[in-house]
Design a protein around this motif. Sequence first.
Motif, PDB file in Angstrom:
ATOM      1  N   ARG A 133       0.846  -1.193   0.000  1.00  0.00           N
ATOM      2  CA  ARG A 133       0.000   0.000   0.000  1.00  0.00           C
ATOM      3  C   ARG A 133       0.881   1.241   0.000  1.00  0.00           C
ATOM      4  O   ARG A 133       1.865   1.340   0.712  1.00  0.00           O
ATOM      5  CB  ARG A 133      -0.888   0.028   1.247  1.00  0.00           C
ATOM      6  N   HIS A 134       0.529   2.171  -0.846  1.00  0.00           N
ATOM      7  CA  HIS A 134       1.243   3.445  -0.850  1.00  0.00           C
ATOM      8  C   HIS A 134       0.338   4.507  -1.445  1.00  0.00           C
ATOM      9  O   HIS A 134      -0.653   4.198  -2.102  1.00  0.00           O
ATOM     10  CB  HIS A 134       2.552   3.355  -1.641  1.00  0.00           C
ATOM     11  N   SER A 135       0.709   5.751  -1.197  1.00  0.00           N
ATOM     12  CA  SER A 135      -0.069   6.868  -1.723  1.00  0.00           C
ATOM     13  C   SER A 135       0.543   7.333  -3.031  1.00  0.00           C
ATOM     14  O   SER A 135       1.710   7.032  -3.326  1.00  0.00           O
ATOM     15  CB  SER A 135      -0.031   8.033  -0.736  1.00  0.00           C
ATOM     16  N   ILE A 176      -4.347   9.833  -2.340  1.00  0.00           N
ATOM     17  CA  ILE A 176      -3.614  10.258  -1.154  1.00  0.00           C
ATOM     18  C   ILE A 176      -4.579  10.878  -0.152  1.00  0.00           C
ATOM     19  O   ILE A 176      -5.507  11.603  -0.535  1.00  0.00           O
ATOM     20  CB  ILE A 176      -2.459  11.229  -1.510  1.00  0.00           C
ATOM     21  N   TRP A 177      -4.352  10.549   1.091  1.00  0.00           N
ATOM     22  CA  TRP A 177      -5.146  11.055   2.224  1.00  0.00           C
ATOM     23  C   TRP A 177      -4.534  12.375   2.653  1.00  0.00           C
ATOM     24  O   TRP A 177      -3.362  12.429   3.017  1.00  0.00           O
ATOM     25  CB  TRP A 177      -5.051  10.019   3.333  1.00  0.00           C
ATOM     26  N   ARG A 178      -5.328  13.434   2.569  1.00  0.00           N
ATOM     27  CA  ARG A 178      -4.840  14.745   3.001  1.00  0.00           C
ATOM     28  C   ARG A 178      -5.794  15.321   4.032  1.00  0.00           C
ATOM     29  O   ARG A 178      -6.999  15.024   4.022  1.00  0.00           O
ATOM     30  CB  ARG A 178      -4.764  15.715   1.823  1.00  0.00           C
ATOM     31  N   THR A 179      -5.233  16.181   4.882  1.00  0.00           N
ATOM     32  CA  THR A 179      -6.091  16.911   5.823  1.00  0.00           C
ATOM     33  C   THR A 179      -5.756  18.399   5.740  1.00  0.00           C
ATOM     34  O   THR A 179      -6.309  19.121   4.941  1.00  0.00           O
ATOM     35  CB  THR A 179      -5.936  16.416   7.275  1.00  0.00           C
ATOM     36  N   GLY A 180      -4.817  18.843   6.577  1.00  0.00           N
ATOM     37  CA  GLY A 180      -4.562  20.284   6.688  1.00  0.00           C
ATOM     38  C   GLY A 180      -5.589  20.890   7.632  1.00  0.00           C
ATOM     39  O   GLY A 180      -6.530  20.214   8.077  1.00  0.00           O
TER      40      GLY A 180
HETATM   41  C1  LIG Z   1      -4.586  11.726   9.059  1.00  0.00           C
HETATM   42  C2  LIG Z   1      -3.616  11.958   7.948  1.00  0.00           C
HETATM   43  C3  LIG Z   1      -3.526  13.194   7.348  1.00  0.00           C
HETATM   44  C4  LIG Z   1      -2.620  13.442   6.324  1.00  0.00           C
HETATM   45  N1  LIG Z   1      -2.568  14.676   5.735  1.00  0.00           N
HETATM   46  C5  LIG Z   1      -1.711  14.903   4.728  1.00  0.00           C
HETATM   47  C6  LIG Z   1      -1.699  16.162   4.070  1.00  0.00           C
HETATM   48  O1  LIG Z   1      -2.454  17.066   4.382  1.00  0.00           O
HETATM   49  N2  LIG Z   1      -0.807  16.337   3.067  1.00  0.00           N
HETATM   50  C7  LIG Z   1       0.061  15.344   2.682  1.00  0.00           C
HETATM   51  O2  LIG Z   1       0.849  15.562   1.752  1.00  0.00           O
HETATM   52  N3  LIG Z   1       0.048  14.130   3.272  1.00  0.00           N
HETATM   53  C8  LIG Z   1      -0.811  13.893   4.281  1.00  0.00           C
HETATM   54  N4  LIG Z   1      -0.833  12.664   4.891  1.00  0.00           N
HETATM   55  C9  LIG Z   1       0.170  11.646   4.508  1.00  0.00           C
HETATM   56  C10 LIG Z   1      -0.148  10.933   3.200  1.00  0.00           C
HETATM   57  O3  LIG Z   1      -1.483  10.476   3.179  1.00  0.00           O
HETATM   58  C11 LIG Z   1       0.779   9.720   2.985  1.00  0.00           C
HETATM   59  O4  LIG Z   1       0.503   8.716   3.916  1.00  0.00           O
HETATM   60  C12 LIG Z   1       2.247  10.085   3.056  1.00  0.00           C
HETATM   61  O5  LIG Z   1       2.540  10.964   2.013  1.00  0.00           O
HETATM   62  C13 LIG Z   1       3.181   8.855   2.989  1.00  0.00           C
HETATM   63  O6  LIG Z   1       2.980   8.173   1.805  1.00  0.00           O
HETATM   64  P1  LIG Z   1       2.587   6.613   1.814  1.00  0.00           P
HETATM   65  O7  LIG Z   1       1.137   6.530   2.220  1.00  0.00           O
HETATM   66  O8  LIG Z   1       2.849   6.183   0.404  1.00  0.00           O
HETATM   67  O9  LIG Z   1       3.500   5.924   2.795  1.00  0.00           O
HETATM   68  C14 LIG Z   1      -1.759  12.399   5.888  1.00  0.00           C
HETATM   69  C15 LIG Z   1      -1.863  11.121   6.482  1.00  0.00           C
HETATM   70  C16 LIG Z   1      -2.782  10.896   7.485  1.00  0.00           C
HETATM   71  C17 LIG Z   1      -2.892   9.529   8.101  1.00  0.00           C
END
Ligand SMILES: Cc1cc2nc3c(=O)[nH]c(=O)nc-3n(C[C@H](O)[C@H](O)[C@H](O)COP(=O)(O)O)c2cc1C
Length: 184
Positions: free
Chosen positions: A10-12, A130-134
């Motif tokens: 799994r990866h983003s 990709i999961w983002r919040t901010g």
């Molecule tokens: C709750 C949560 C919020 C996140 N918010 C952001 C965000 O706003 N921007 C971002 O670039 N990555 C964010 N991430 C991280 C990415 O979703 C991602 O997991 C990270 O870039 C690592 O990549 P991978 O999933 O391939 O390991 C967040 C992850 C989680 C669990």
Amino acid sequence: MDAQELLLNRHSNPRLIAPAPAGEQLNTLFRAGLRAPDHAGLTPWEFIVFEGEQRNALGDVLAAAAKAQGESEDAIDKARHAPLRAPMVITVVAKVKEHGKVPRLEQELSAGCALMAMQMAAQSMGFNGIWRTGWFAFDRGVHRDLGLEEQDQIVGFLYLGTPEVEVRRLPERDPAQFVRYFGR
Ligand SMILES: Cc1cc2nc3c(=O)[nH]c(=O)nc-3n(C[C@H](O)[C@H](O)[C@H](O)COP(=O)(O)O)c2cc1C
């Protein structure tokens, strides 16, 4: 792709182009989300879909919030364009319910599990996201403009689409550094 292969890989991917999942594939993704673990069967989830032109509506909401926060013109513009980074954005909301045995945290975790299940389902079908919040995820103005109720919480914006390029090699993590056997 078998389950173990998916779990271990799994990866983003933030570089997303059209198409996004649609039709039966999108429905499968939702069904994966709806299999999230759920204490007491509260089903505390809502998935708000923004695709095509509707991504601009989300951009307007984020820009209005940035303006209300007194952000710079640049930041407001960036907020407006943020949802255009993928062909589809799903806002995942924890619809938190009052329950004697299930605190807010558990319901938010459940919604987070739903989000991750949808991302993994997307990856299994050749899409990704990709999961983002901010800070937007916690902003009351954003909540109001998206029609959330007082007790609701956005747990993430799931950006979805087709990978434009595949990500580089995934980091290998050594379980030994994260695992502790109690009593040994
Ligand atoms: C709750 C949560 C919020 C996140 N918010 C952001 C965000 O706003 N921007 C971002 O670039 N990555 C964010 N991430 C991280 C990415 O979703 C991602 O997991 C990270 O870039 C690592 O990549 P991978 O999933 O391939 O390991 C967040 C992850 C989680 C669990």
